[in-house]
Design an enzyme around this catalytic site. Structure first.
Site, PDB file in Angstrom:
ATOM      1  N   GLU A 128      15.683   5.025  35.989  1.00  0.00           N
ATOM      2  CA  GLU A 128      15.907   3.986  34.969  1.00  0.00           C
ATOM      3  C   GLU A 128      16.601   4.605  33.771  1.00  0.00           C
ATOM      4  O   GLU A 128      16.712   5.836  33.678  1.00  0.00           O
ATOM      5  CB  GLU A 128      14.587   3.331  34.561  1.00  0.00           C
ATOM      6  CG  GLU A 128      14.013   2.432  35.647  1.00  0.00           C
ATOM      7  CD  GLU A 128      12.827   1.613  35.202  1.00  0.00           C
ATOM      8  OE1 GLU A 128      12.399   1.736  34.048  1.00  0.00           O
ATOM      9  OE2 GLU A 128      12.320   0.839  36.033  1.00  0.00           O
ATOM     10  N   HIS A 248      14.221  -5.878  24.998  1.00  0.00           N
ATOM     11  CA  HIS A 248      14.782  -5.557  26.308  1.00  0.00           C
ATOM     12  C   HIS A 248      16.153  -6.195  26.410  1.00  0.00           C
ATOM     13  O   HIS A 248      16.320  -7.363  26.050  1.00  0.00           O
ATOM     14  CB  HIS A 248      13.867  -6.073  27.421  1.00  0.00           C
ATOM     15  CG  HIS A 248      14.152  -5.420  28.737  1.00  0.00           C
ATOM     16  ND1 HIS A 248      15.282  -5.682  29.466  1.00  0.00           N
ATOM     17  CD2 HIS A 248      13.469  -4.477  29.434  1.00  0.00           C
ATOM     18  CE1 HIS A 248      15.273  -4.946  30.564  1.00  0.00           C
ATOM     19  NE2 HIS A 248      14.181  -4.200  30.567  1.00  0.00           N
ATOM     20  N   ARG A 294      17.639   1.628  25.658  1.00  0.00           N
ATOM     21  CA  ARG A 294      17.537   0.165  25.580  1.00  0.00           C
ATOM     22  C   ARG A 294      18.075  -0.429  24.289  1.00  0.00           C
ATOM     23  O   ARG A 294      18.708  -1.477  24.292  1.00  0.00           O
ATOM     24  CB  ARG A 294      16.078  -0.244  25.689  1.00  0.00           C
ATOM     25  CG  ARG A 294      15.629  -0.283  27.074  1.00  0.00           C
ATOM     26  CD  ARG A 294      14.250  -0.824  27.201  1.00  0.00           C
ATOM     27  NE  ARG A 294      13.935  -0.713  28.618  1.00  0.00           N
ATOM     28  CZ  ARG A 294      12.744  -0.914  29.136  1.00  0.00           C
ATOM     29  NH1 ARG A 294      11.742  -1.220  28.354  1.00  0.00           N
ATOM     30  NH2 ARG A 294      12.557  -0.824  30.425  1.00  0.00           N
ATOM     31  N   HIS A 359      10.213  -7.245  23.672  1.00  0.00           N
ATOM     32  CA  HIS A 359       9.613  -6.765  24.917  1.00  0.00           C
ATOM     33  C   HIS A 359       8.398  -5.881  24.703  1.00  0.00           C
ATOM     34  O   HIS A 359       7.367  -6.065  25.337  1.00  0.00           O
ATOM     35  CB  HIS A 359      10.698  -6.001  25.675  1.00  0.00           C
ATOM     36  CG  HIS A 359      10.285  -5.547  27.038  1.00  0.00           C
ATOM     37  ND1 HIS A 359       9.884  -6.435  28.020  1.00  0.00           N
ATOM     38  CD2 HIS A 359      10.227  -4.312  27.608  1.00  0.00           C
ATOM     39  CE1 HIS A 359       9.587  -5.764  29.119  1.00  0.00           C
ATOM     40  NE2 HIS A 359       9.780  -4.471  28.889  1.00  0.00           N
ATOM     41  N   ARG A 394      10.696   3.271  23.005  1.00  0.00           N
ATOM     42  CA  ARG A 394       9.979   3.719  24.204  1.00  0.00           C
ATOM     43  C   ARG A 394      10.938   3.989  25.357  1.00  0.00           C
ATOM     44  O   ARG A 394      11.841   3.195  25.617  1.00  0.00           O
ATOM     45  CB  ARG A 394       8.999   2.627  24.619  1.00  0.00           C
ATOM     46  CG  ARG A 394       8.274   2.889  25.898  1.00  0.00           C
ATOM     47  CD  ARG A 394       7.472   1.660  26.304  1.00  0.00           C
ATOM     48  NE  ARG A 394       8.334   0.550  26.628  1.00  0.00           N
ATOM     49  CZ  ARG A 394       8.341  -0.081  27.808  1.00  0.00           C
ATOM     50  NH1 ARG A 394       7.532   0.305  28.775  1.00  0.00           N
ATOM     51  NH2 ARG A 394       9.141  -1.098  28.026  1.00  0.00           N
TER      52      ARG A 394
HETATM   53  C1  LIG Z   1       7.896  -8.659  31.866  1.00  0.00           C
HETATM   54  C2  LIG Z   1       7.435  -7.272  31.543  1.00  0.00           C
HETATM   55  C3  LIG Z   1       7.834  -6.208  32.326  1.00  0.00           C
HETATM   56  C4  LIG Z   1       7.415  -4.906  32.032  1.00  0.00           C
HETATM   57  N1  LIG Z   1       7.784  -3.894  32.871  1.00  0.00           N
HETATM   58  C5  LIG Z   1       7.277  -2.642  32.644  1.00  0.00           C
HETATM   59  C6  LIG Z   1       7.516  -1.586  33.564  1.00  0.00           C
HETATM   60  O1  LIG Z   1       8.185  -1.763  34.585  1.00  0.00           O
HETATM   61  N2  LIG Z   1       6.990  -0.368  33.292  1.00  0.00           N
HETATM   62  C7  LIG Z   1       6.226  -0.118  32.174  1.00  0.00           C
HETATM   63  O2  LIG Z   1       5.774   1.015  31.981  1.00  0.00           O
HETATM   64  N3  LIG Z   1       5.979  -1.125  31.294  1.00  0.00           N
HETATM   65  C8  LIG Z   1       6.464  -2.370  31.505  1.00  0.00           C
HETATM   66  N4  LIG Z   1       6.184  -3.378  30.625  1.00  0.00           N
HETATM   67  C9  LIG Z   1       5.298  -3.091  29.495  1.00  0.00           C
HETATM   68  C10 LIG Z   1       3.863  -2.952  29.976  1.00  0.00           C
HETATM   69  O3  LIG Z   1       3.611  -3.920  30.963  1.00  0.00           O
HETATM   70  C11 LIG Z   1       2.865  -3.123  28.850  1.00  0.00           C
HETATM   71  O4  LIG Z   1       3.228  -2.370  27.734  1.00  0.00           O
HETATM   72  C12 LIG Z   1       1.475  -2.645  29.307  1.00  0.00           C
HETATM   73  O5  LIG Z   1       1.153  -3.250  30.538  1.00  0.00           O
HETATM   74  C13 LIG Z   1       0.452  -2.983  28.240  1.00  0.00           C
HETATM   75  O6  LIG Z   1      -0.811  -2.764  28.768  1.00  0.00           O
HETATM   76  P1  LIG Z   1      -2.103  -2.999  27.867  1.00  0.00           P
HETATM   77  O7  LIG Z   1      -3.273  -2.691  28.737  1.00  0.00           O
HETATM   78  O8  LIG Z   1      -1.959  -2.267  26.616  1.00  0.00           O
HETATM   79  O9  LIG Z   1      -2.042  -4.553  27.487  1.00  0.00           O
HETATM   80  P2  LIG Z   1      -1.850  -5.859  28.373  1.00  0.00           P
HETATM   81  O10 LIG Z   1      -1.540  -5.529  29.786  1.00  0.00           O
HETATM   82  O11 LIG Z   1      -0.901  -6.729  27.674  1.00  0.00           O
HETATM   83  O12 LIG Z   1      -3.286  -6.521  28.349  1.00  0.00           O
HETATM   84  C14 LIG Z   1      -3.770  -7.139  27.187  1.00  0.00           C
HETATM   85  C15 LIG Z   1      -5.097  -7.806  27.492  1.00  0.00           C
HETATM   86  O13 LIG Z   1      -5.683  -8.214  26.264  1.00  0.00           O
HETATM   87  C16 LIG Z   1      -6.143  -9.551  26.361  1.00  0.00           C
HETATM   88  N5  LIG Z   1      -6.176 -10.139  25.010  1.00  0.00           N
HETATM   89  C17 LIG Z   1      -5.166 -10.331  24.138  1.00  0.00           C
HETATM   90  N6  LIG Z   1      -5.639 -10.875  22.993  1.00  0.00           N
HETATM   91  C18 LIG Z   1      -6.971 -11.024  23.153  1.00  0.00           C
HETATM   92  C19 LIG Z   1      -8.015 -11.543  22.346  1.00  0.00           C
HETATM   93  N7  LIG Z   1      -7.815 -12.030  21.105  1.00  0.00           N
HETATM   94  N8  LIG Z   1      -9.264 -11.546  22.840  1.00  0.00           N
HETATM   95  C20 LIG Z   1      -9.510 -11.093  24.090  1.00  0.00           C
HETATM   96  N9  LIG Z   1      -8.571 -10.579  24.910  1.00  0.00           N
HETATM   97  C21 LIG Z   1      -7.312 -10.556  24.434  1.00  0.00           C
HETATM   98  C22 LIG Z   1      -5.202 -10.200  27.323  1.00  0.00           C
HETATM   99  O14 LIG Z   1      -5.790 -11.342  27.869  1.00  0.00           O
HETATM  100  C23 LIG Z   1      -5.017  -9.054  28.333  1.00  0.00           C
HETATM  101  O15 LIG Z   1      -6.100  -9.032  29.235  1.00  0.00           O
HETATM  102  C24 LIG Z   1       6.597  -4.676  30.900  1.00  0.00           C
HETATM  103  C25 LIG Z   1       6.192  -5.739  30.103  1.00  0.00           C
HETATM  104  C26 LIG Z   1       6.595  -7.033  30.412  1.00  0.00           C
HETATM  105  C27 LIG Z   1       6.158  -8.159  29.552  1.00  0.00           C
END
Ligand SMILES: Cc1cc2nc3c(=O)[nH]c(=O)nc-3n(C[C@H](O)[C@H](O)[C@H](O)COP(=O)(O)OP(=O)(O)OC[C@H]3O[C@@H](n4cnc5c(N)ncnc54)[C@H](O)[C@@H]3O)c2cc1C
Length: 559
Positions: A128, A248, A294, A359, A394
């Site tokens: 990538e 993105h 990016r 993003h 990032r």
């Molecule tokens: C379309 C897309 C594609 C991506 N592709 C990639 C990729 O290929 N590779 C990569 O490394 N990264 C990628 N990313 C980024 C990556 O997915 C995220 O940065 C990462 O998954 C974040 O993980 P997290 O556990 O921090 O939060 P998240 O996975 O966002 O989880 C957040 C959690 O918090 C909960 N939550 C939010 N607010 C509250 C609240 N007030 N009370 C209770 N619960 C709450 C939500 O319900 C969820 O369960 C992508 C992101 C997107 C949107």
């Protein structure tokens, strides 16, 4: 008006984890070996940014040289602001965490032994943007996040010490003597109507992800409203690097269709970007062409006509894979191909219209290398946190890895730090914690729409002082209107709904972004100022630190 107050101390748990994305789940699995864990998620358990991650997870699996190069690539993308110790932790602990994930049942794509598909059984590595080597593991082609989420959830669900509260929101962090001791949780989809319960905990981990919904154009799902970040700031935690929002470059740009992400892996497999004159315009912007960092690609697209501050300037920009041969695009990108087919488009046959979209938030709740925030008892990991690992931008596919590595580290720190017991008492009646009630047609949805549009116009890809100040004015007016609404609709102790918490969080996060972006009078990584187009290391090779408060205070610190 919503149902009136029902609140009491419902229970004490050992560890409270807000969010069930990669960071929250990974942390919960470690925490559960030493106590009861309650994992809270705003919607269904699987709904998160993690679930939608497509391209993959970056990891250096082939030894020390690969690890060193991963560090170099991470620092290069971060544009002089990566906190090296954090990046060292990420790249060196990454292989361990990914191997663990594979042992736990995550099925990454492997070679089938057919021509062009790698040796049988060997993990397939994609390339990538800004990675000097192919080092991205992927699953089911372009559904990596869903597979990681599936396997972590399967493990967490088997654990007798982990419970999930879905359709439940963090509404407030409860403090006692300067320490986070619990949280008020809003059960907003309860069949008997919404209710709030107070849960005490020895430690609270915020793993609630990013805040893409603060912008009108975003790849993030509706849950990404920055609640955890805003509520941590309200509890006194410092935020850092909020001006750095990654846009993105390639989200699908079809009218009336969500900004579906067209993964960077498409460009990794050879996709070109073309403007409406058919020119491969990246030649004018960066020697790495479509695989430039990016922020460079996203700004180039904005300048070519799509996604800048001027909504009228909408000359289309296209992703072009029509020349790519020797790879079955529908098999390599099944999810993307299916989504495009639903809109009459094909990667092999068509030019695909794209535009940038918000993003990933590089900034967040300031933490040390083990998830400790500046508030005792409160921890953060994943996209909600800021260790400085991504600096100003990032590197692609580093965030799933971040969630795994720093989720595990935060859990270990919690186990090392947490007091033996932390028991809070039932909330006193009339505590006033819950804020105002929300009238369903109070106009909150319209305010949020206005805020998101204002943020895109004023704090998007191309910023300057005039735009940022006008964004701040709009944010303040919207905040004022919001206060009027909450104060006019009911007594203090009535329940606020989900929409109210989200709106307040978005308004707070918008303010932190605007003030941090105004303070950084330079261009670096994802933060670009037309009025300060150069990077200024003498003044700004430092992280911005934001503390909530009436004025909203931004200072710069060297880490
Ligand atoms: C379309 C897309 C594609 C991506 N592709 C990639 C990729 O290929 N590779 C990569 O490394 N990264 C990628 N990313 C980024 C990556 O997915 C995220 O940065 C990462 O998954 C974040 O993980 P997290 O556990 O921090 O939060 P998240 O996975 O966002 O989880 C957040 C959690 O918090 C909960 N939550 C939010 N607010 C509250 C609240 N007030 N009370 C209770 N619960 C709450 C939500 O319900 C969820 O369960 C992508 C992101 C997107 C949107």
């Amino acid at each position: 008006m919503l149902a009136s107050k029902v609140m009491s101390l419902v229970e004490n748990v050992d560890y409270l984890v807000i969010g069930a994305g990669v960071a929250g789940l990974r942390a919960a699995i470690t925490l559960a070996d030493r106590g009861q864990v309650l994992v809270v998620t705003k919607e269904a358990v699987g709904e998160s940014n993690t679930h939608y991650a497509q391209g993959g997870i970056a990891v250096a699996l082939s030894g020390p040289e690969d690890v060193a190069l991963h560090l170099e690539d991470t620092e290069y993308a971060g544009d002089g602001l990566v906190f090296r110790p954090a990046a060292q932790v990420l790249v060196s602990e990454g292989p361990l965490r990914v191997e663990e994930l594979i042992r736990w049942g995550t099925r990454f794509d492997r070679g089938a032994g057919e021509p062009g598909t790698g040796h049988p059984g060997e993990l397939l590595l994609a390339r990538e943007a800004a990675h000097s080597l192919p080092r991205i593991l992927h699953a089911n082609g372009d559904a990596t996040g869903a597979e990681i989420s599936r396997s972590l959830l399967a493990l967490a669900r088997q654990h007798p010490q982990i419970r999930f509260a879905d359709w439940t929101m963090l509404q407030r962090i409860v403090m006692k003597d300067g320490r986070a001791v619990g949280a008020d949780l809003l059960f907003h989809a309860n069949t008997r109507g919404p209710r709030v319960e107070r849960v005490g905990a020895r430690a609270i981990l915020i793993a609630s992800g990013g805040a893409g919904q603060v912008y009108s154009d975003t790849t993030n799902p509706p849950v990404a409203t920055g609640d955890g970040i805003a509520l941590a700031a309200l509890a006194g935690a410092e935020l850092a690097d909020l001006e750095f929002y990654q846009f993105h470059p390639t989200a699908l740009a079809l009218p009336g269709v969500p900004r579906f992400l067209l993964s960077e892996a498409l460009r990794g497999e050879g996709a070109y970007l073309r403007n409406d004159r058919g020119e491969r315009f990246m030649e004018r912007y960066h020697p790495k062409l479509e695989l430039a960092p990016r922020d460079v690609v996203a700004r180039a697209i904005a300048r070519e006509g799509m996604g800048g501050a001027d909504p009228e300037a909408t000359r289309p920009v296209y992703l072009d894979m029509r020349h790519v041969t020797g790879i079955d695009l529908a098999a390599r990108f099944p999810g993307i191909s299916r989504f495009l087919a639903g809109h009459g488009l094909s990667l092999q046959r068509d030019l695909i219209p794209v535009r940038p979209a918000a993003h990933y938030l590089m900034g967040g709740i300031r933490t040390d290398l083990s998830g400790r925030t500046t508030v005792a008892g409160l921890y953060a990991a994943g996209e909600a946190a800021c260790t400085g690992v991504h600096g100003a931008n990032r590197l692609a596919s580093n965030s799933l890895l971040e969630g795994l590595v720093f989720g595990a580290r935060a859990a270990e720190a919690i186990l090392a730090d947490a007091p033996e017991v932390s028991r809070i008492e039932a909330v006193e009646a009339g505590d006033g914690a819950l804020g105002g009630a929300l009238n369903p047609d109070s106009g909150v949805a319209a305010l949020v729409r206005d805020l998101r549009a204002a943020m895109w116009r004023n704090a998007g890809l191309l910023r300057d002082e005039t735009l940022l100040r006008s964004g701040l004015k709009e944010q303040e007016a919207i905040g004022e209107r919001m206060r009027e609404i909450t104060e006019s609709t009911g007594p203090n102790r009535d329940l606020p709904g989900r929409a109210l918490i989200e709106a307040q969080s978005l308004i707070a996060v918008a303010r932190a972004i605007l003030l941090s972006a105004l303070a950084r009078e330079e261009s670096r990584g994802a933060h670009y100022r037309n009025d300060f187009p150069k990077r200024d290391d003498a003044k700004f090779a430092r992280h911005s630190v934001f503390s909530a408060g009436a004025a909203g205070d931004v200072r710069f610190e060297q880490w």
